[in-house]
Design a protein around this motif. Structure first.
Motif, PDB file in Angstrom:
ATOM      1  N   ASN A 134       0.891  -0.790   1.835  1.00  0.00           N
ATOM      2  CA  ASN A 134       0.406  -1.462   3.047  1.00  0.00           C
ATOM      3  C   ASN A 134      -1.094  -1.280   3.221  1.00  0.00           C
ATOM      4  OD1 ASN A 134       3.015  -2.270   3.637  1.00  0.00           O
ATOM      5  ND2 ASN A 134       3.430  -0.489   4.923  1.00  0.00           N
ATOM      6  N   ASP A 135      -1.589  -0.061   2.956  1.00  0.00           N
ATOM      7  CA  ASP A 135      -3.030   0.187   3.080  1.00  0.00           C
ATOM      8  C   ASP A 135      -3.818  -0.612   2.043  1.00  0.00           C
ATOM      9  OD1 ASP A 135      -2.516   1.884   5.151  1.00  0.00           O
ATOM     10  OD2 ASP A 135      -2.657   3.729   3.955  1.00  0.00           O
ATOM     11  N   LEU A 136      -3.266  -0.735   0.846  1.00  0.00           N
ATOM     12  CA  LEU A 136      -3.931  -1.551  -0.180  1.00  0.00           C
ATOM     13  C   LEU A 136      -3.979  -3.018   0.241  1.00  0.00           C
ATOM     14  CD1 LEU A 136      -2.430   0.018  -3.426  1.00  0.00           C
ATOM     15  CD2 LEU A 136      -4.835   0.028  -2.763  1.00  0.00           C
ATOM     16  N   ASP A 137      -2.913  -3.503   0.836  1.00  0.00           N
ATOM     17  CA  ASP A 137      -2.901  -4.889   1.325  1.00  0.00           C
ATOM     18  C   ASP A 137      -3.951  -5.093   2.407  1.00  0.00           C
ATOM     19  OD1 ASP A 137      -0.896  -5.690  -0.393  1.00  0.00           O
ATOM     20  OD2 ASP A 137       0.706  -5.220   1.027  1.00  0.00           O
ATOM     21  N   GLU A 138      -4.084  -4.130   3.309  1.00  0.00           N
ATOM     22  CA  GLU A 138      -5.091  -4.239   4.366  1.00  0.00           C
ATOM     23  C   GLU A 138      -6.497  -4.220   3.779  1.00  0.00           C
ATOM     24  OE1 GLU A 138      -4.674  -4.834   7.554  1.00  0.00           O
ATOM     25  OE2 GLU A 138      -2.508  -5.003   7.219  1.00  0.00           O
TER      26      GLU A 138
END
Length: 352
Positions: A134-138
């Motif tokens: 999720n952090d990589l997507d953000e």
């Protein structure tokens, strides 16, 4: 000349020399000016302020250190709050410094995120946590073309997918094992469906294929046994019906002559009561003899449901096999019984 005037002249000389000779002398001039600003700033002349401001502008122009630029422009604005160039350059420097800080913070966050992704991939005993993905997507929303982030996300997603496949395969193998060795076959179909789903994501898994073959073989055996039971039940039911129909069928009785001129002749017992005698009037079966021993109304055969009875009504007697029948009393007939009328005519009772 007063002390103040001497110091003023000395300062001007130093500043001018700094402008001509370089940074070290200029720094010395700045220190002198700072000392003057602390004790005698209120008394400094406009010429000295202008010289100091000019020196600070030159220093700020030459340096590439944004913090040093900001310091110079702050000092200029302390000396001359109306300096428009200092205000403008100070805002630019502050914005540039803020941008550099933001870039540095973003880069630091990126490196920390990449390190978390690396640590998650290194933890082979469990799937990478979803929050890393999720952090990589953000982060990719802000910088969608970053190759490092894209590569990290691809590897994290691949690891998660592989872990899901591994877990699905493990669950399918366990389901196949439990269903195959269970006493009941109720779970076999469900286990086969789970194994087929797992084979879609891992078609080359030999263990899955082996369990699929075992379960299909057992299911085939179970189906064969089931159909065998059904066939047995159907056959048994059919036998019961056939036997019942056989037992309930209306069997027709026959009398066959076995001696005399009428040997081989068959008479059907197709009435509830068949009268046998020498007279043609009133008898269903007329039997005569040359000696006149057969009575005009000799005997009667009566049908009761599926059974036949014989009753003697003669003068010279009726024999059933070797037994002389009691007059007026019914006697059950069985297939193959021999009926003798006064020993002059013999008939065999048959059923069809």
């Amino acid at each position: 000349m007063s002390t103040f005037h001497l110091r003023f002249v000395l300062t001007v000389v130093i500043i001018v020399t700094g402008l001509l000779s370089g940074n070290e002398t200029s720094l010395f001039a700045q220190q002198v000016c700072s000392a003057l600003a602390s004790d005698e700033a209120a008394s400094m002349s406009d010429a000295l302020k202008k010289a100091t401001i000019t020196n600070l502008h030159l220093k700020a122009y030459k340096t590439s250190d944004l913090s040093e630029k900001i310091t110079c422009y702050d000092e200029i604005l302390n000396l001359d709050p109306t300096d428009a160039i200092a205000k403008s350059e100070l805002e630019k420097a502050e914005q540039q410094l803020k941008g550099q800080i933001d870039v540095a913070q973003k880069e630091q966050f990126k490196q920390e995120l990449l390190q978390r992704a690396h640590n998650a991939l290194a933890a082979a005993d469990k799937a990478p946590p979803g929050e890393v993905l999720n952090d990589l997507d953000e982060a990719l929303k802000v910088n969608p073309s970053d190759k490092d982030l894209l590569d990290a996300r691809r590897r994290i997603q691949s690891s998660i997918d592989q872990r899901k496949v591994f877990q699905q395969v493990s669950d399918a193998i366990k389901a196949g094992h439990d269903a195959y060795f269970a006493e009941s076959s109720a779970q076999l179909t469900l286990a086969l469906r789970v194994i087929n789903d797992a084979l879609k994501v891992d078609p080359s898994n030999a263990e899955l294929s082996n369990w699929k073959q075992k379960i299909e073989s057992r299911l085939s055996t179970e189906r064969f046994l089931w159909w065998l039971k059904v066939a047995g039940l159907v056959a048994g039911f059919a036998c019961v019906i056939i036997i019942g129909l056989y037992l309930l069928r209306k069997r027709r009785g026959l009398l066959e002559f076995v001696d005399g001129d009428r040997i081989g002749e068959i008479f059907q017992l197709d009435k509830p009561a068949i009268r046998i005698g020498a007279l043609s009037n009133g008898n269903d079966l007329v039997v005569t003899d040359s000696k006149g021993k057969i009575s005009r109304f000799h005997c009667e055969i009566v049908r009761d449901g599926r059974r036949y009875f014989i009753k003697d009504a003669s003068t010279n007697g009726t024999w059933l096999n070797e037994e002389c029948l009691e007059s007026g009393k019914l006697k059950l007939l069985r297939k193959g019984d021999r009926v003798s009328l006064a020993h002059e005519a013999t008939l065999i009772f048959r059923l069809e």
